[in-house]
Design a protein around this motif. Structure first.
Motif, PDB file in Angstrom:
ATOM      1  N   PRO A 314       0.809  -1.233   0.030  1.00 47.53           N
ATOM      2  CA  PRO A 314      -0.062   0.028   0.321  1.00 47.53           C
ATOM      3  C   PRO A 314       0.731   1.356  -0.005  1.00 47.53           C
ATOM      4  CG  PRO A 314      -1.025  -1.501   1.477  1.00 47.53           C
ATOM      5  CD  PRO A 314       0.438  -2.169   0.982  1.00 47.53           C
ATOM      6  N   ALA A 315       1.734   1.304   0.725  1.00 52.67           N
ATOM      7  CA  ALA A 315       2.727   2.524   0.854  1.00 52.67           C
ATOM      8  C   ALA A 315       3.513   2.649  -0.481  1.00 52.67           C
ATOM      9  CB  ALA A 315       3.686   2.390   2.173  1.00 52.67           C
ATOM     10  N   ALA A 316       4.024   1.617  -1.073  1.00 49.49           N
ATOM     11  CA  ALA A 316       4.734   1.726  -2.181  1.00 49.49           C
ATOM     12  C   ALA A 316       3.725   2.239  -3.391  1.00 49.49           C
ATOM     13  CB  ALA A 316       5.092   0.197  -2.523  1.00 49.49           C
ATOM     14  N   VAL A 317       2.542   1.728  -3.511  1.00 48.97           N
ATOM     15  CA  VAL A 317       1.523   2.233  -4.461  1.00 48.97           C
ATOM     16  C   VAL A 317       1.254   3.713  -4.335  1.00 48.97           C
ATOM     17  CG1 VAL A 317      -1.006   2.257  -5.005  1.00 48.97           C
ATOM     18  CG2 VAL A 317       0.260   0.023  -4.410  1.00 48.97           C
ATOM     19  N   ASP A 318       1.245   4.213  -3.180  1.00 50.12           N
ATOM     20  CA  ASP A 318       0.800   5.428  -2.673  1.00 50.12           C
ATOM     21  C   ASP A 318       1.978   6.626  -3.672  1.00 50.12           C
ATOM     22  OD1 ASP A 318      -1.428   5.103  -1.711  1.00 50.12           O
ATOM     23  OD2 ASP A 318      -0.503   5.373   0.591  1.00 50.12           O
ATOM     24  N   ASP A 319       3.256   6.026  -3.139  1.00 43.87           N
ATOM     25  CA  ASP A 319       4.241   6.599  -3.571  1.00 43.87           C
ATOM     26  C   ASP A 319       4.513   6.622  -5.049  1.00 43.87           C
ATOM     27  OD1 ASP A 319       4.897   7.602  -1.213  1.00 43.87           O
ATOM     28  OD2 ASP A 319       6.790   6.173  -0.960  1.00 43.87           O
ATOM     29  N   ILE A 320       4.419   5.325  -5.793  1.00 39.65           N
ATOM     30  CA  ILE A 320       4.553   5.533  -7.420  1.00 39.65           C
ATOM     31  C   ILE A 320       3.268   5.992  -8.003  1.00 39.65           C
ATOM     32  CG2 ILE A 320       4.456   3.588  -9.125  1.00 39.65           C
ATOM     33  CD1 ILE A 320       5.480   1.512  -7.018  1.00 39.65           C
ATOM     34  N   LEU A 321       2.231   6.026  -7.529  1.00 36.70           N
ATOM     35  CA  LEU A 321       1.067   6.766  -8.059  1.00 36.70           C
ATOM     36  C   LEU A 321       1.595   8.327  -8.350  1.00 36.70           C
ATOM     37  CD1 LEU A 321      -2.088   5.361  -6.574  1.00 36.70           C
ATOM     38  CD2 LEU A 321      -1.229   5.223  -8.946  1.00 36.70           C
ATOM     39  N   HIS A 322       2.343   8.949  -7.336  1.00 37.88           N
ATOM     40  CA  HIS A 322       2.747  10.288  -7.707  1.00 37.88           C
ATOM     41  C   HIS A 322       3.739  10.450  -8.608  1.00 37.88           C
ATOM     42  CE1 HIS A 322       1.161  10.657  -3.365  1.00 37.88           C
ATOM     43  NE2 HIS A 322       0.815  11.845  -4.048  1.00 37.88           N
ATOM     44  N   VAL A 323       4.431   9.397  -9.097  1.00 34.52           N
ATOM     45  CA  VAL A 323       5.459   9.745 -10.270  1.00 34.52           C
ATOM     46  C   VAL A 323       5.026   8.940 -11.631  1.00 34.52           C
ATOM     47  CG1 VAL A 323       7.289  10.156  -8.574  1.00 34.52           C
ATOM     48  CG2 VAL A 323       6.851   7.816  -9.151  1.00 34.52           C
ATOM     49  N   ALA A 324       3.988   8.052 -11.424  1.00 32.27           N
ATOM     50  CA  ALA A 324       3.860   7.309 -12.787  1.00 32.27           C
ATOM     51  C   ALA A 324       3.437   8.200 -13.983  1.00 32.27           C
ATOM     52  CB  ALA A 324       2.614   6.267 -12.511  1.00 32.27           C
ATOM     53  N   PRO A 325       4.148   7.965 -14.960  1.00 25.92           N
ATOM     54  CA  PRO A 325       3.707   8.788 -16.338  1.00 25.92           C
ATOM     55  C   PRO A 325       2.472   8.736 -16.768  1.00 25.92           C
ATOM     56  CG  PRO A 325       5.850   7.325 -16.438  1.00 25.92           C
ATOM     57  CD  PRO A 325       5.172   6.846 -15.352  1.00 25.92           C
ATOM     58  N   ALA A 326       2.010   9.847 -16.943  1.00 21.76           N
ATOM     59  CA  ALA A 326       0.533  10.017 -17.343  1.00 21.76           C
ATOM     60  C   ALA A 326       0.469   9.311 -18.952  1.00 21.76           C
ATOM     61  CB  ALA A 326       0.268  11.492 -17.641  1.00 21.76           C
ATOM     62  N   THR A 327       1.671   9.344 -19.382  1.00 21.02           N
ATOM     63  CA  THR A 327       1.674   8.749 -20.816  1.00 21.02           C
ATOM     64  C   THR A 327       1.910   7.330 -20.876  1.00 21.02           C
ATOM     65  OG1 THR A 327       3.886   8.957 -20.976  1.00 21.02           O
ATOM     66  CG2 THR A 327       2.555  10.854 -22.008  1.00 21.02           C
ATOM     67  N   ASN A 328       1.809   6.539 -19.975  1.00 20.86           N
ATOM     68  CA  ASN A 328       2.010   5.109 -19.805  1.00 20.86           C
ATOM     69  C   ASN A 328       0.885   4.404 -20.705  1.00 20.86           C
ATOM     70  OD1 ASN A 328       3.621   2.904 -18.898  1.00 20.86           O
ATOM     71  ND2 ASN A 328       1.374   2.412 -18.021  1.00 20.86           N
ATOM     72  N   PRO A 329       1.122   3.564 -21.542  1.00 25.23           N
ATOM     73  CA  PRO A 329       0.189   2.860 -22.183  1.00 25.23           C
ATOM     74  C   PRO A 329      -1.047   2.320 -21.546  1.00 25.23           C
ATOM     75  CG  PRO A 329       2.513   2.101 -23.033  1.00 25.23           C
ATOM     76  CD  PRO A 329       2.629   2.833 -21.768  1.00 25.23           C
ATOM     77  N   THR A 330      -0.827   1.767 -20.536  1.00 24.53           N
ATOM     78  CA  THR A 330      -2.069   1.306 -19.624  1.00 24.53           C
ATOM     79  C   THR A 330      -2.227   2.169 -18.662  1.00 24.53           C
ATOM     80  OG1 THR A 330      -1.662  -1.049 -20.295  1.00 24.53           O
ATOM     81  CG2 THR A 330      -2.932  -0.735 -18.148  1.00 24.53           C
ATOM     82  N   PRO A 331      -3.392   2.866 -18.486  1.00 22.51           N
ATOM     83  CA  PRO A 331      -3.508   3.862 -17.397  1.00 22.51           C
ATOM     84  C   PRO A 331      -3.155   3.231 -16.022  1.00 22.51           C
ATOM     85  CG  PRO A 331      -5.344   3.970 -19.114  1.00 22.51           C
ATOM     86  CD  PRO A 331      -4.487   2.904 -19.317  1.00 22.51           C
ATOM     87  N   VAL A 332      -2.555   3.702 -15.065  1.00 27.89           N
ATOM     88  CA  VAL A 332      -2.326   3.423 -13.763  1.00 27.89           C
ATOM     89  C   VAL A 332      -3.090   3.891 -12.979  1.00 27.89           C
ATOM     90  CG1 VAL A 332      -0.288   3.238 -12.264  1.00 27.89           C
ATOM     91  CG2 VAL A 332       0.314   3.348 -14.562  1.00 27.89           C
ATOM     92  N   ASN A 333      -3.746   2.903 -11.855  1.00 27.03           N
ATOM     93  CA  ASN A 333      -4.315   3.254 -10.719  1.00 27.03           C
ATOM     94  C   ASN A 333      -3.992   2.422  -9.781  1.00 27.03           C
ATOM     95  OD1 ASN A 333      -6.029   0.680 -10.827  1.00 27.03           O
ATOM     96  ND2 ASN A 333      -6.988   1.617 -12.497  1.00 27.03           N
ATOM     97  N   ALA A 334      -4.626   2.754  -8.515  1.00 26.46           N
ATOM     98  CA  ALA A 334      -4.150   2.051  -7.241  1.00 26.46           C
ATOM     99  C   ALA A 334      -4.314   0.401  -7.363  1.00 26.46           C
ATOM    100  CB  ALA A 334      -4.932   2.641  -5.940  1.00 26.46           C
ATOM    101  N   ASP A 335      -5.580   0.394  -7.922  1.00 25.29           N
ATOM    102  CA  ASP A 335      -5.841  -1.270  -7.878  1.00 25.29           C
ATOM    103  C   ASP A 335      -4.986  -2.130  -8.719  1.00 25.29           C
ATOM    104  OD1 ASP A 335      -7.861  -0.924  -6.162  1.00 25.29           O
ATOM    105  OD2 ASP A 335      -9.600  -0.713  -7.726  1.00 25.29           O
ATOM    106  N   ASN A 336      -4.665  -1.691  -9.939  1.00 21.71           N
ATOM    107  CA  ASN A 336      -3.915  -2.446 -10.869  1.00 21.71           C
ATOM    108  C   ASN A 336      -2.581  -2.472 -10.523  1.00 21.71           C
ATOM    109  OD1 ASN A 336      -3.209   0.190 -12.269  1.00 21.71           O
ATOM    110  ND2 ASN A 336      -4.401  -0.258 -14.030  1.00 21.71           N
ATOM    111  N   LEU A 337      -1.981  -1.279 -10.095  1.00 17.55           N
ATOM    112  CA  LEU A 337      -0.852  -1.078  -9.474  1.00 17.55           C
ATOM    113  C   LEU A 337      -0.437  -2.115  -8.472  1.00 17.55           C
ATOM    114  CD1 LEU A 337       2.091   0.075  -9.685  1.00 17.55           C
ATOM    115  CD2 LEU A 337       1.241   1.973  -8.381  1.00 17.55           C
ATOM    116  N   ALA A 338      -1.236  -2.053  -7.373  1.00 22.25           N
ATOM    117  CA  ALA A 338      -1.266  -3.032  -6.192  1.00 22.25           C
ATOM    118  C   ALA A 338      -1.281  -4.628  -6.637  1.00 22.25           C
ATOM    119  CB  ALA A 338      -2.452  -2.988  -5.289  1.00 22.25           C
ATOM    120  N   ARG A 339      -1.975  -4.884  -7.881  1.00 20.34           N
ATOM    121  CA  ARG A 339      -1.988  -6.248  -8.296  1.00 20.34           C
ATOM    122  C   ARG A 339      -0.368  -6.525  -8.949  1.00 20.34           C
ATOM    123  NH1 ARG A 339      -7.296  -4.869  -9.853  1.00 20.34           N
ATOM    124  NH2 ARG A 339      -6.493  -4.631 -11.948  1.00 20.34           N
TER     125      ARG A 339
END
Length: 351
Positions: A314-339
């Motif tokens: 959970p803590a890692a997801v929070d930090d990654i969401l702040h820096v994940a590129p908006a242009t990533n081919p698959t949109p990133v959200n808390a659920d798919n990043l946690a998976r």
């Protein structure tokens, strides 16, 4: 076509068996007379051999993974006391990273002599950690003026570290195919880098002293780094930088472990990247090619093997969401990043 591509100004010298001659030539071109040599204690013998023909005023061996800020401060002070006019760094990514940290504030030119496939030597990216947070940036001052590649220096790199380091280089290739500044030129470099790494790494596993395998891997790692320097950090690197800085995970093994999960995450929406990797690996799909390569190399499989726990997600997801590129081919959200992180933590099979 419509894109912007920037090529880094840097001299590259491939000199298998003659790193010392290459270093002496590059220092001569710089006109340096007071060289600071940065190399970890484990690389002391190699560093002394490689720098035997130059005027060394300081040998600095405090090298720490992820370049803690206090370590960088001490290295900068040592360079100032010695009145150094150039840096030669001999080692892997942590060593090159420390040299960059010194150059960032002093402007001293760097001649890099890699002993792994990290690729940091070919980028203008710097990174330092403080308070369990890794900060990265770009600056032309940290790009080494020259790089001397000598495949024979890799003979002593253990097979497992060669595999992890080589897959770290491969991650530069893959991430460059969808990073924020991806373009056809760095995609071509990335594809050729992936082909060379896929050819060279299995040869190294079969025979660690195979010169051709070592040279192919080194050539591929260089191309990977140049592509990455142009394309910028994609989702894979954003994830690994957070994990490395926050949980002090080993750099190369973290990249090697996370890579297949990020590729599986993005491949359905990154058809151009998938096609280039399919061709580079000579496989039915890019994912199949990467999985076959990882199996042949007995690659690192699970982040939990390096200290990352499911409770850290959970803590890692929070930090990654702040820096994940908006242009990533698959949109990133808390659920798919946690998976994704859960799968990488467990080393789950990829469907």
């Amino acid at each position: 076509m419509k894109f912007v591509h920037e090529t880094s100004p840097q001299r590259i010298r491939f000199a298998t068996g003659d790193a010392a001659g290459g270093v002496a030539a590059e220092i001569g071109l710089l006109g340096a007379q007071k060289v600071m040599v940065i190399a970890a204690a484990a690389e002391r013998d190699i560093a002394e051999s490689v720098t035997a023909g130059i005027a060394v005023v300081l040998r600095h061996d405090e090298v720490v993974m992820h370049v803690p800020v206090d370590v960088a401060v001490r290295a900068r002070a040592a360079a100032s006391r010695a009145d150094a006019d150039a840096i030669v760094c001999v080692g892997g990514g942590s060593t090159t990273g420390l040299a960059k940290a010194v150059a960032l504030t002093t402007g001293l030119p760097i001649v890099a002599v890699p002993t792994t496939y990290a690729g940091s030597e070919a980028t203008n990216v710097w990174g330092m950690t403080e308070g369990a947070k890794k900060t990265t940036g770009t600056d032309p001052k940290v790009l080494p003026a020259a790089v001397v590649y000598d495949a024979s220096l890799m003979f002593s790199l253990p097979v497992d570290l060669s595999v992890a380091s080589g897959l770290n280089a491969l991650a530069h290739c893959v991430d460059s195919l969808w990073a924020p500044r991806a373009n056809p030129i760095n995609a071509a470099l990335a594809a050729e880098g992936a082909r060379a790494l896929a050819a060279g790494l299995p040869q190294i596993v079969q025979d660690p002293r195979d010169v051709e395998g070592r040279e192919q891997a080194l050539y591929g790692a260089y191309l990977a780094a140049v592509a990455f320097a142009s394309a910028g950090s994609g989702l894979h690197h954003k994830i690994c930088h957070v994990l490395g800085g926050k949980y002090d995970l080993p750099h190369a093994q973290t990249h090697a472990t996370v890579l297949p999960y990020v590729l599986a995450f993005n491949a359905p929406n990154a058809h151009g990247a998938e096609e280039r990797l399919r061709t580079a690996f000579g496989s039915s799909t890019g994912q199949a090619g990467l999985q076959a390569l990882r199996q042949a190399l007995d690659a690192p499989r699970a982040l939990r093997d390096y200290g990352f726990k499911e409770g850290d997600i959970p803590a890692a997801v929070d930090d990654i969401l702040h820096v994940a590129p908006a242009t990533n081919p698959t949109p990133v959200n808390a659920d798919n990043l946690a998976r994704l992180l859960k799968s990488a933590c467990e080393g789950s099979e990829i469907e």
